[in-house]
Design a protein around this motif. Sequence first.
Motif, short mmCIF file in Angstrom:
data_model
loop_
_atom_site.label_atom_id
_atom_site.label_comp_id
_atom_site.label_asym_id
_atom_site.label_seq_id
_atom_site.Cartn_x
_atom_site.Cartn_y
_atom_site.Cartn_z
N GLY B 63 73.55 134.45 10.12
CA GLY B 63 72.19 133.89 10.32
C GLY B 63 72.22 132.40 10.15
N GLY B 64 71.18 131.82 10.01
CA GLY B 64 70.92 130.22 9.64
C GLY B 64 69.76 129.75 10.61
N TYR B 65 69.93 128.27 10.82
CA TYR B 65 68.86 127.81 11.42
C TYR B 65 69.43 127.01 12.73
N GLU B 66 68.57 126.85 13.60
CA GLU B 66 68.81 125.98 14.95
C GLU B 66 67.44 125.31 15.23
N LEU B 67 67.57 124.19 16.11
CA LEU B 67 66.25 123.65 16.61
C LEU B 67 65.57 124.40 17.44
N ALA B 68 64.36 124.26 17.45
CA ALA B 68 63.51 125.31 18.32
C ALA B 68 63.04 124.46 19.75
N ARG B 69 63.29 123.08 19.83
CA ARG B 69 63.00 122.46 20.71
C ARG B 69 64.39 121.43 20.80
N PRO B 70 64.38 120.91 22.24
CA PRO B 70 65.63 119.77 22.28
C PRO B 70 65.15 118.55 21.45
N PRO B 71 66.06 117.86 20.89
CA PRO B 71 65.95 116.73 19.98
C PRO B 71 65.18 115.83 20.55
N ARG B 72 65.13 115.71 21.94
CA ARG B 72 64.04 114.57 22.28
C ARG B 72 62.79 114.88 22.26
N ASP B 73 62.37 116.32 21.92
CA ASP B 73 60.93 116.58 21.80
C ASP B 73 60.58 116.59 20.30
N ILE B 74 61.59 116.22 19.31
CA ILE B 74 60.82 116.32 18.01
C ILE B 74 60.85 114.89 17.59
N THR B 75 59.59 114.32 17.48
CA THR B 75 59.44 112.91 16.97
C THR B 75 59.46 113.04 15.53
N PHE B 76 59.73 111.43 15.12
CA PHE B 76 59.58 111.48 13.48
C PHE B 76 58.14 111.80 13.00
N LEU B 77 57.21 111.38 13.82
CA LEU B 77 55.91 111.86 13.37
C LEU B 77 55.50 113.34 13.17
N ASP B 78 56.11 113.97 14.11
CA ASP B 78 56.07 115.56 13.90
C ASP B 78 56.66 115.95 12.55
N VAL B 79 57.91 115.62 12.34
CA VAL B 79 58.55 115.69 11.06
C VAL B 79 57.55 115.31 9.79
N ILE B 80 57.10 114.35 9.88
CA ILE B 80 56.37 113.84 8.65
C ILE B 80 55.19 114.33 8.49
N GLN B 81 54.61 114.71 9.70
CA GLN B 81 53.24 115.65 9.50
C GLN B 81 53.27 116.89 9.07
N VAL B 82 54.57 117.56 9.39
CA VAL B 82 54.76 118.68 8.91
C VAL B 82 54.97 118.82 7.29
N ILE B 83 55.84 117.87 6.77
CA ILE B 83 56.10 117.74 5.50
C ILE B 83 55.08 117.22 4.48
#
Lengths: 162, 162
Positions: B63-83
Amino acid sequence: MQYSKSTDYALHALIHLAQAEGRENIGIKPLAHSLGVSESYLSKIMSKLRQDGLVRSVTGVKGGYELARPPRDITFLDVIQVIEGRQELYVCSNLDSKQHRTYFAGPDEAPPQRHDQCLVKRVMDGAQQQMDRYLRGHTIQTVLDEAAAVRSEECSSRRTQA
Amino acid sequence: MQYSKSTDYALHALIHLAQAEGRENIGIKPLAHSLGVSESYLSKIMSKLRQDGLVRSVTGVKGGYELARPPRDITFLDVIQVIEGRQELYVCSNLDSKQHRTYFAGPDEAPPQRHDQCLVKRVMDGAQQQMDRYLRGHTIQTVLDEAAAVRSEECSSRRTQA
DNA sequence: GTTATTATGGATACTAACAATCCACAATTC
DNA sequence: GAATTGTGGATTGTTAGTATCCATAATAAC
């Protein structure tokens, strides 16, 4: 991540002082009352502003605070940096991890890197620069001007209604 | 005011996943080891990223992790807002103070204001918008590209030396 | 199906920053 | 000298962030 209440108080206090510019010192008592915050807490904040040269203070009867510079020369960034400290928004805590070696990894025998800055940090620093530039472009005077604009707009609309 | 370590870990973890795109899932163990952080703590962060749809996870052996979307569709803002949460950088805690009435004060019998927003907040919101726009314009892919650029630059300079 | 592996979620504890208050002291006006 | 006003130290409570541990559930390999 959020700016502290102290920053909020500081900005509003400075605006209050700016509105009384040249007339009289304003004591901690009316100032605190006007902002809806305790005198003891606000006095801490005012001390900081004084130590960093944003306001002047006079002790004793008829004492109080006044701006140390014209409102046009007090930027939002100035105030924020005094209260929050001049720290960076982002610090990479991973600098010695494998991660950063993979960024730059050529062959393992590669020489010490010149580009030793984290690429994530590069982006985050860029973001902070954007914000800082904006905050440096807005001053206490900016707010005063906007307040005047809003007031005159209000008045004219009221005249139109009548 | 500073971004949390969790945001730092999240960004670096996502970059790590992006570098292994399409090949295999990456478990929490190698991931945590590579970032220099404990597995237990990182797993909390990864769970958040999963709940918000930035990564997919598989339990069990292999098992493990993988991206759910292409890297181009993951913005810094997305990540910051999640955390960090989707909170505003600045909240005015003075809304009912005398201060804001003086901003807009016409005669005392003035009608309820339409411009009921704090003028300080207006500036601060502007600052945040500047930063958000920048963070929305930078993605995980951005970092991958820069890393590649740095690498090739390194290589060519090494060739020149030789 | 059993076993080993791997992520999940709950509970808990520690720490640091923030928010807030109180008081003794110094400076100033009258 | 008395009243007023800001300063700085000490202290306390609260909250968010950091971090760990463990029981549980899901999955692959045998």
